[in-house]
Design an enzyme around this catalytic site. Structure first.
Site, PDB file in Angstrom:
ATOM      1  N   LYS A   1      44.463  37.843  37.080  1.00 11.32           N
ATOM      2  CA  LYS A   1      45.449  38.631  36.342  1.00 11.32           C
ATOM      3  C   LYS A   1      46.684  38.759  37.222  1.00 11.32           C
ATOM      4  O   LYS A   1      46.669  39.408  38.262  1.00 11.32           O
ATOM      5  CB  LYS A   1      44.835  40.001  36.049  1.00 11.32           C
ATOM      6  CG  LYS A   1      45.661  40.924  35.161  1.00 11.32           C
ATOM      7  CD  LYS A   1      45.634  40.506  33.727  1.00 11.32           C
ATOM      8  CE  LYS A   1      44.925  41.446  32.778  1.00 11.32           C
ATOM      9  NZ  LYS A   1      45.316  42.823  32.821  1.00 11.32           N
TER      10      LYS A   1
ATOM     11  N   ASN B   1      48.431  43.183  24.286  1.00  9.36           N
ATOM     12  CA  ASN B   1      48.528  44.272  25.253  1.00  9.36           C
ATOM     13  C   ASN B   1      49.200  45.468  24.585  1.00  9.36           C
ATOM     14  O   ASN B   1      50.330  45.369  24.114  1.00  9.36           O
ATOM     15  CB  ASN B   1      49.343  43.819  26.477  1.00  9.36           C
ATOM     16  CG  ASN B   1      49.251  44.820  27.627  1.00  9.36           C
ATOM     17  OD1 ASN B   1      48.610  45.875  27.495  1.00  9.36           O
ATOM     18  ND2 ASN B   1      49.895  44.511  28.740  1.00  9.36           N
TER      19      ASN B   1
ATOM     20  N   GLU C   1      48.497  36.383  26.523  1.00  8.91           N
ATOM     21  CA  GLU C   1      48.806  37.780  26.191  1.00  8.91           C
ATOM     22  C   GLU C   1      50.089  37.897  25.370  1.00  8.91           C
ATOM     23  O   GLU C   1      51.116  37.337  25.720  1.00  8.91           O
ATOM     24  CB  GLU C   1      48.947  38.584  27.489  1.00  8.91           C
ATOM     25  CG  GLU C   1      49.358  40.038  27.253  1.00  8.91           C
ATOM     26  CD  GLU C   1      49.318  40.853  28.522  1.00  8.91           C
ATOM     27  OE1 GLU C   1      48.289  40.832  29.226  1.00  8.91           O
ATOM     28  OE2 GLU C   1      50.323  41.519  28.825  1.00  8.91           O
TER      29      GLU C   1
ATOM     30  N   GLU D   1      38.171  45.381  34.641  1.00  5.08           N
ATOM     31  CA  GLU D   1      39.253  45.013  35.567  1.00  5.08           C
ATOM     32  C   GLU D   1      39.174  45.736  36.913  1.00  5.08           C
ATOM     33  O   GLU D   1      38.932  46.934  36.974  1.00  5.08           O
ATOM     34  CB  GLU D   1      40.591  45.339  34.907  1.00  5.08           C
ATOM     35  CG  GLU D   1      41.810  44.863  35.697  1.00  5.08           C
ATOM     36  CD  GLU D   1      43.012  44.670  34.799  1.00  5.08           C
ATOM     37  OE1 GLU D   1      43.100  43.607  34.157  1.00  5.08           O
ATOM     38  OE2 GLU D   1      43.844  45.590  34.700  1.00  5.08           O
TER      39      GLU D   1
ATOM     40  N   LYS E   1      41.388  47.067  39.524  1.00  3.52           N
ATOM     41  CA  LYS E   1      42.797  47.483  39.457  1.00  3.52           C
ATOM     42  C   LYS E   1      43.023  48.698  40.348  1.00  3.52           C
ATOM     43  O   LYS E   1      42.479  49.770  40.097  1.00  3.52           O
ATOM     44  CB  LYS E   1      43.097  47.847  37.987  1.00  3.52           C
ATOM     45  CG  LYS E   1      44.529  48.212  37.675  1.00  3.52           C
ATOM     46  CD  LYS E   1      44.644  48.560  36.184  1.00  3.52           C
ATOM     47  CE  LYS E   1      46.062  48.585  35.710  1.00  3.52           C
ATOM     48  NZ  LYS E   1      46.141  48.928  34.267  1.00  3.52           N
TER      49      LYS E   1
ATOM     50  N   GLU F   1      43.857  44.698  24.739  1.00  2.00           N
ATOM     51  CA  GLU F   1      44.081  45.029  26.154  1.00  2.00           C
ATOM     52  C   GLU F   1      44.784  46.372  26.305  1.00  2.00           C
ATOM     53  O   GLU F   1      45.755  46.652  25.618  1.00  2.00           O
ATOM     54  CB  GLU F   1      44.991  43.980  26.807  1.00  2.00           C
ATOM     55  CG  GLU F   1      44.503  42.549  26.754  1.00  2.00           C
ATOM     56  CD  GLU F   1      45.546  41.621  27.368  1.00  2.00           C
ATOM     57  OE1 GLU F   1      45.976  41.857  28.501  1.00  2.00           O
ATOM     58  OE2 GLU F   1      45.951  40.671  26.685  1.00  2.00           O
ATOM     59  N   SER F   2      44.286  47.150  27.232  1.00  5.20           N
ATOM     60  CA  SER F   2      44.903  48.404  27.692  1.00  5.20           C
ATOM     61  C   SER F   2      44.642  49.603  26.786  1.00  5.20           C
ATOM     62  O   SER F   2      44.253  49.463  25.630  1.00  5.20           O
ATOM     63  CB  SER F   2      46.423  48.274  27.847  1.00  5.20           C
ATOM     64  OG  SER F   2      46.782  47.204  28.665  1.00  5.20           O
TER      65      SER F   2
HETATM   66  O1  LIG Z   1      44.211  50.148  32.811  1.00  6.62           O
HETATM   67  P1  LIG Z   1      44.136  49.844  31.339  1.00  6.62           P
HETATM   68  O2  LIG Z   1      45.064  50.682  30.498  1.00  6.62           O
HETATM   69  O3  LIG Z   1      42.719  49.877  30.845  1.00  6.62           O
HETATM   70  O4  LIG Z   1      44.674  48.331  31.150  1.00  6.62           O
HETATM   71  C1  LIG Z   1      43.985  47.212  31.649  1.00  6.62           C
HETATM   72  C2  LIG Z   1      44.805  45.940  31.401  1.00  6.62           C
HETATM   73  O5  LIG Z   1      44.906  45.731  30.024  1.00  6.62           O
HETATM   74  C3  LIG Z   1      46.182  46.023  32.054  1.00  6.62           C
HETATM   75  O6  LIG Z   1      45.973  46.154  33.427  1.00  6.62           O
HETATM   76  C4  LIG Z   1      47.080  44.808  31.777  1.00  6.62           C
HETATM   77  C5  LIG Z   1      47.186  44.156  30.600  1.00  6.62           C
HETATM   78  N1  LIG Z   1      48.063  43.129  30.697  1.00  6.62           N
HETATM   79  C6  LIG Z   1      48.552  43.093  31.954  1.00  6.62           C
HETATM   80  C7  LIG Z   1      49.441  42.213  32.559  1.00  6.62           C
HETATM   81  C8  LIG Z   1      49.717  42.366  33.895  1.00  6.62           C
HETATM   82  C9  LIG Z   1      49.161  43.419  34.621  1.00  6.62           C
HETATM   83  C10 LIG Z   1      48.271  44.313  34.030  1.00  6.62           C
HETATM   84  C11 LIG Z   1      47.938  44.151  32.691  1.00  6.62           C
END
Ligand SMILES: O=P(O)(O)OC[C@@H](O)[C@@H](O)c1c[nH]c2ccccc12
Length: 256
Positions: free
Chosen positions: A115, A185, A164, A53, A55, A215-216
């Protein structure tokens, strides 16, 4: 917070629409070369795949990285073995834009994900017009009817939706619309709390044949391995990549 983020994203799209009406975006979307088959690129394989990503910041973590050249970062991701690239296009809290998406699209041959907090057909058309192959739909931000309609539009345009979820009910709603690429997520977008085990608890309830995306909350190779052991086909990583040497980090995360 999720409803506020979504309301703001829709308001910003409405403002853009004043300069660029729907019919114009529709035409631009049609003129684009066909979307890349992201479902094939992210299909389950004998190794985990990564969506990397772009970001700059987030409401929960604040500023993360400047990223003056998103295209250069995307090329690093591609060279490092990412299977797709996610580009935050939300402007207020994540400091992204559609221009970032365009720049990344032009720089790589991987599938690219828009995104954002998508709640209108206009935003989906903008995604295609900017060259997106994938569009995020956040179940918790949408009524079921809107979710189904936006999902259908994404597929009609030849793109793939990343749907998601954040609990069992949302996963059932994703299954109901026939989602084929489903994410969990770890971060709750209303409270910003992290639950690293959520993916593992929901993984057994995914519909048959759906590609599983965690995710995340990945900061180490062990986190990737834990998601993989819990059944993830794909892991989506942002912060850990933008705050390190992305190619090296990807290699570690991919077990190379
Ligand atoms: O920075 P991380 O913890 O690796 O996460 C990435 C991504 O999963 C996260 O940015 C995200 C997951 N779902 C979202 C929805 C909107 C905005 C952002 C996100």
């Amino acid at each position: 917070m999720l409803s506020e983020l979504t309301a703001n994203a829709v308001a910003d799209a409405e403002a853009r629409r004043a300069d660029r009406p729907l019919a114009e975006v529709e035409r631009a979307a049609q003129e684009r070369p066909a979307a890349i088959d992201a479902l094939a690129a992210l299909a389950p394989a004998d190794r985990v795949k990564i969506i990397a990503e772009v970001k700059r910041a987030s409401p929960s973590r604040g500023p993360l990285a400047d990223i003056p050249d998103p295209a250069a970062l995307a090329r690093e991701y591609e060279a490092g073995g990412a299977s797709a690239i996610s580009v935050l296009t939300e402007g207020r809290r994540f400091l992204g834009s559609l221009a970032d998406l365009e720049a990344v699209r032009a720089a790589v041959s991987l599938p690219v994900l828009r995104k954002d907090f998508i709640a209108t057909p206009y935003q989906v058309l903008e995604a295609r017009a900017s060259g997106a192959d994938l569009v995020l739909l956040i179940v918790g931000a949408l009524e079921q009817r809107d979710l189904a309609e936006l999902h259908a539009l994404i597929e009609q345009l030849g793109m793939t939706a990343l749907v998601e979820t954040h609990d069992a009910d949302e996963l059932a709603r994703a299954a109901d619309i026939g989602a084929r690429l489903i994410g969990v997520n770890a971060r709750n977008l209303s409270t910003f709390e992290l639950d690293r085990d959520l993916f593992g608890r929901l993984a057994p309830s995914f519909p048959d044949g759906a590609v599983k995306v965690a995710e995340s909350a990945v900061s180490t190779a062990d986190d990737v391995a834990a998601y993989r052991a819990a059944g993830a086909d794909v892991v989506l990583v942002g912060e850990a990549l933008v705050t390190s040497e992305p190619r090296e980090t990807l290699a570690r995360f991919l077990g190379e």
